[in-house]
Design a protein around this motif. Structure first.
Motif, short mmCIF file in Angstrom:
data_model
loop_
_atom_site.label_atom_id
_atom_site.label_comp_id
_atom_site.label_asym_id
_atom_site.label_seq_id
_atom_site.Cartn_x
_atom_site.Cartn_y
_atom_site.Cartn_z
N ARG A 23 23.42 -29.51 -25.86
CA ARG A 23 24.40 -30.29 -25.32
C ARG A 23 25.72 -29.50 -25.48
O ARG A 23 26.10 -29.00 -26.84
N LYS A 43 33.29 -30.96 -18.45
CA LYS A 43 32.25 -31.70 -18.38
C LYS A 43 31.64 -31.94 -19.60
O LYS A 43 31.15 -31.16 -20.60
N PRO A 45 28.47 -34.03 -21.80
CA PRO A 45 27.51 -34.58 -21.81
C PRO A 45 27.32 -35.81 -23.08
O PRO A 45 26.86 -35.53 -24.05
N SER A 46 27.73 -36.80 -22.45
CA SER A 46 27.97 -37.99 -23.43
C SER A 46 26.57 -38.71 -23.90
O SER A 46 25.66 -38.61 -23.28
N THR A 51 26.03 -37.68 -18.43
CA THR A 51 26.89 -36.48 -18.35
C THR A 51 28.20 -36.75 -17.15
O THR A 51 27.73 -37.07 -16.08
N SER A 576 19.88 -34.40 -26.35
CA SER A 576 19.17 -33.26 -25.59
C SER A 576 18.31 -32.43 -26.99
O SER A 576 18.67 -31.27 -26.87
#
Length: 754
Positions: A23, A43, A45-46, A51, A576
């Motif tokens: 991530r 950007k 990645p929540s 994302t 991730s």
């Protein structure tokens, strides 16, 4: 034995097939105009499962920052104020439905106030239903946190409780429907807080506000300000007016009134439930595997036998949403993990005890109206409105990738992945009131900020307002230099940010970070003497070198119980994190469905021998033949259950090891995986009730070093109420906070060869 593979080919193949996914926060397409305004896309990645990209703007001279697109990681609606609130990693934003204006709400630290963009879970925020009060988590020193109550009308805050452990597994606050009370938790214990006592300045000590109940997953507020508590097989009910009196009594005098009994035990760790407004019917989701409707007020005097519907989810499905509507109608949205399709089910008649499938398609969610008379179904490109009893939509609004819906009196507020809209049920029309994210952005020739979403363009009009453009506007090419400033991206190694946007003052030669770095981005390397020595045996691996980065690997042992598998896999996906499962034959035989789910999840699977027992016990004769047969049998059992092969990685039960085990590993081309951190996550029945998973997680975090292999066990144990694998969100957050990265075990092994 089905195959023999060399260590080198194994590591090379697996590292290609299963690359480590990190991530990372990315900065994309920076641009500066002649007014020295900088824009850039961030950007993120929540961990909420999406994302998303946020368009940010700032000034090169003051470095003042603001987010211009508002992705709804979480949202609220307050009917009495006609206000929609959007909450995400950049801040909290309110839309006034009466005057049509957005504004940033600054009662919490935010991106615009200089807060770095965090890689951690979205900080807890729960709003009172009337919108006046915000209960949120504030991080304090010494790895603790406080629960803060903020009064938006009076603009004052109060510390409700402090020195909370940093574990964000579930909601920490649940508000009563009338906004006069909320329940909060410390660990597993539940406490109440009264707004009336707060306003009068008569707040009792916290010890006198203990409700006597545990587990936030067990309680639900319902109409009339009743709090329902599900404990084992009993559903209790307490009215909020009883809290003060009951808090002075101890068990068993403060349990509440029994409202119903379940045919099975409820486990708040692995199960969940949805109660209808009247508290007469309960939908129980058991370990994510099946759901059942349980009538709580069934007439025991009835001469007829009662049937209740049950839905078996199998290995490929999960319940995405469950909502009770009027007249005790229950609707379910069940999604497939394989093809992403979903099916809508309805149950409405106790005389017809089954779930009726209504339609299937690419549905992402549903939302019930507060009175239960209608519900909204989100498709790929529309929001469809249905009456509770009808199968045909009464309204269909065009809105791509809608995520959430709030039911206003005159309009509905639909929040999607790209736009935020009002939906007018009388006119059947929709209007864009905000942007969630953009596909492209830049300045036109006049310096105006233009944002593109699909075929549509919008011009920024200040105060988070975007004006749709009828005609296409040409966006100028991105610039990196003005007369006073130059901007450029500098790549970073390790940490949360993948790069940093630098702003250089050409005249003063001074360079600044456009966005403040996360404080662990440049964490100091752990001293060399704190790293354990590496093993010289090529068939034994218990830690990585990590001489350049702070990296750790995670392994999960599947011994016998499969409880929590679905939740664990979802947590790994959110962060991730690529892990290695070690599975034994007992688990395969007892849980073939979960074994297949793990096999198809994309994670590596190694062997934990064919059964679980203490190899050091004097009653067992351990020789090479026994070990070879045990490994081969587990391989075959796994192949029969999944059609897949295990990786050539293994360890014994309890990580017991001796020279004969290592010699057998080498002869079979197996790598024995050890761990440099002993973990206590399975407790005997006598000590199980006192096991504290949060404290064990804290001790684990203190022992982790660069190159560590973290080993946890999946499933439940008799008498144990807390489990270390449940603490993974806490463990992930704290390690990321301290500059660590999770890497795949095979990648760690391969990097240690050089």
């Amino acid at each position: 034995m089905r195959r023999i593979i060399s260590l080198f080919i194994l590591l090379l193949t697996l590292s290609v097939l299963l690359p480590a996914q990190q991530r990372k926060l990315e900065f994309i397409s920076p641009d500066i105009n002649d007014r020295n305004e900088i824009i850039m896309t961030v950007k993120l990645p929540s961990l909420s499962g999406n994302t998303y990209r946020t368009l940010v703007r700032g000034r090169a001279d003051t470095l003042a920052l603001e987010a211009l697109t508002l992705f709804p990681e979480k949202s609220f609606y307050f009917p009495s104020r006609n206000e929609v609130m959007v909450y995400n990693h950049f801040g909290c934003y309110g839309f006034d439905g009466d005057n049509g204006n957005w504004q940033e709400l600054n009662f919490m630290p935010s991106f615009s106030s200089g807060q770095p963009i965090s890689p951690l879970s979205l900080r807890t925020l729960e709003m009172s239903p009337d919108g006046r009060y915000a209960a949120y988590i504030r991080e304090d020193e010494e790895n603790t946190a406080s629960l803060i109550l903020y009064d938006r009308d009076m603009q004052v805050s109060l510390t409700v409780t402090s020195r909370l452990k940093r574990e964000y597994l579930e909601k920490i606050v649940k508000w009563a429907p009338d906004s006069k009370y909320f329940i909060y938790r410390r660990g597993r214990d539940l406490y109440y807080f009264s707004i009336e006592q707060y306003q009068s300045g008569r707040i009792p000590a916290e010890s006198f506000r203990n409700t006597g109940f545990k587990d936030m997953q067990s309680v639900q507020w319902k109409a009339g300000n009743y709090l329902y508590i599900l404990k084992e097989r009993h559903l209790y009910r307490i009215h909020s007016s009883e809290f003060f009196t009951r808090s002075f009594y101890s068990e068993p005098f403060r349990r509440g009134t029994v409202r119903g009994r379940l045919p099975v035990n409820y486990d708040p760790v692995f199960d969940s439930y949805v109660l209808n407004d009247g508290g007469t019917d309960l939908f129980l989701i058991k370990n994510g595997q099946y759901g059942m409707v349980i009538p709580l007020a069934y007439d025991i005097e009835s001469p007829e036998a009662a049937q209740t519907p049950l839905i078996n989810l199998g290995s490929d499905n999960e319940i995405l949403s469950a909502e009770w509507l009027e007249n005790d109608i229950l609707i379910l949205l069940v999604g497939s993990r394989k093809d992403g399709k979903s099916t809508l089910f309805r149950y409405e008649d106790r005389k017809q005890p089954f779930f009726l499938p209504l339609r299937s398609g690419s549905f992402s969610g549903l939302s019930a109206s507060p009175d239960g008379s209608r519900f909204a179904l989100f498709t790929e490109d529309s929001v469809d409105i249905y009456k509770a009893h009808e199968d045909t939509a009464v309204n269909s609004f065009s809105h791509n990738e809608a995520m959430q819906l709030h039911w206003g009196s005159d309009v509905y507020y639909s929040l999607g992945k790209k736009t935020i809209r009002t939906l007018d049920p009388l006119k059947g029309s929709s209007r864009v009131i905000g942007l969630s994210q953009s596909d492209a952005a830049g300045f036109n020739a006049g310096g105006d900020l233009i944002c593109g979403i699909g075929d549509n363009q919008f011009r920024y009009d200040e105060a988070l307002s975007w004006i749709p453009l009828k005609d296409d506007v040409e966006i100028s090419g991105a610039k990196n230099t003005t007369k006073e400033y130059r901007i450029y991206l500098e790549n970073l190694r390790g940490g949360w940010y993948s790069s940093s946007l630098k702003v250089r003052n050409i005249e003063s030669y001074y360079t600044s970070d456009f966005i403040p770095p996360f404080h662990s981005q440049f964490s100091l390397e752990v001293p060399q003497q704190l790293r354990p020595d590496s093993s010289s045996n090529p068939w034994y691996f218990d830690h990585g070198q990590s001489t350049e980065r702070k990296e750790v690997a995670l392994v999960i042992n599947a011994v016998d119980s499969a409880e929590g598998t679905a939740r664990l896999l979802k947590t790994l996906e959110s962060y991730s994190v690529q892990t290695t499962f070690f599975i034994n034959g007992d688990f395969i035989h007892a849980n073939p469905m979960e074994t297949k789910i793990i096999a198809e999840s994309g994670h590596t699977v190694g062997s934990l021998f064919y059964t679980w027992f203490d190899l050091s016990a004097p009653g067992y004769q351990i020789d090479k033949t026994f070990l070879k047969k045990g490994l081969a049998r587990n391989e075959d059992d796994y192949f029969i259950a999944t059609g897949r092969e295990m990786a050539m990685l293994w360890h014994t039960p309890g990580y017991y090891i001796n020279s004969e085990i290592l010699e057998t590993s080498a002869s079979m081309q197996y790598v024995f995986i050890g761990t440099d951190i002993p973990v206590q996550d399975r407790i005997n029945r006598i000590n199980a009730p006192t096991y504290n998973a949060v404290e064990e997680a804290e001790q684990l975090l203190l022992r982790i070093k660069p190159g560590s292999i973290i080993s946890l066990t999946l499933g439940e144990e008799a008498g144990q109420n807390e489990y270390l694998f449940q603490m993974l969100p806490m463990i992930f957050d704290e390690l990321v906070r301290n500059g660590y990265e999770f890497v795949d075990l095979q990648d760690m092994m391969q990097s240690s060869l050089y």
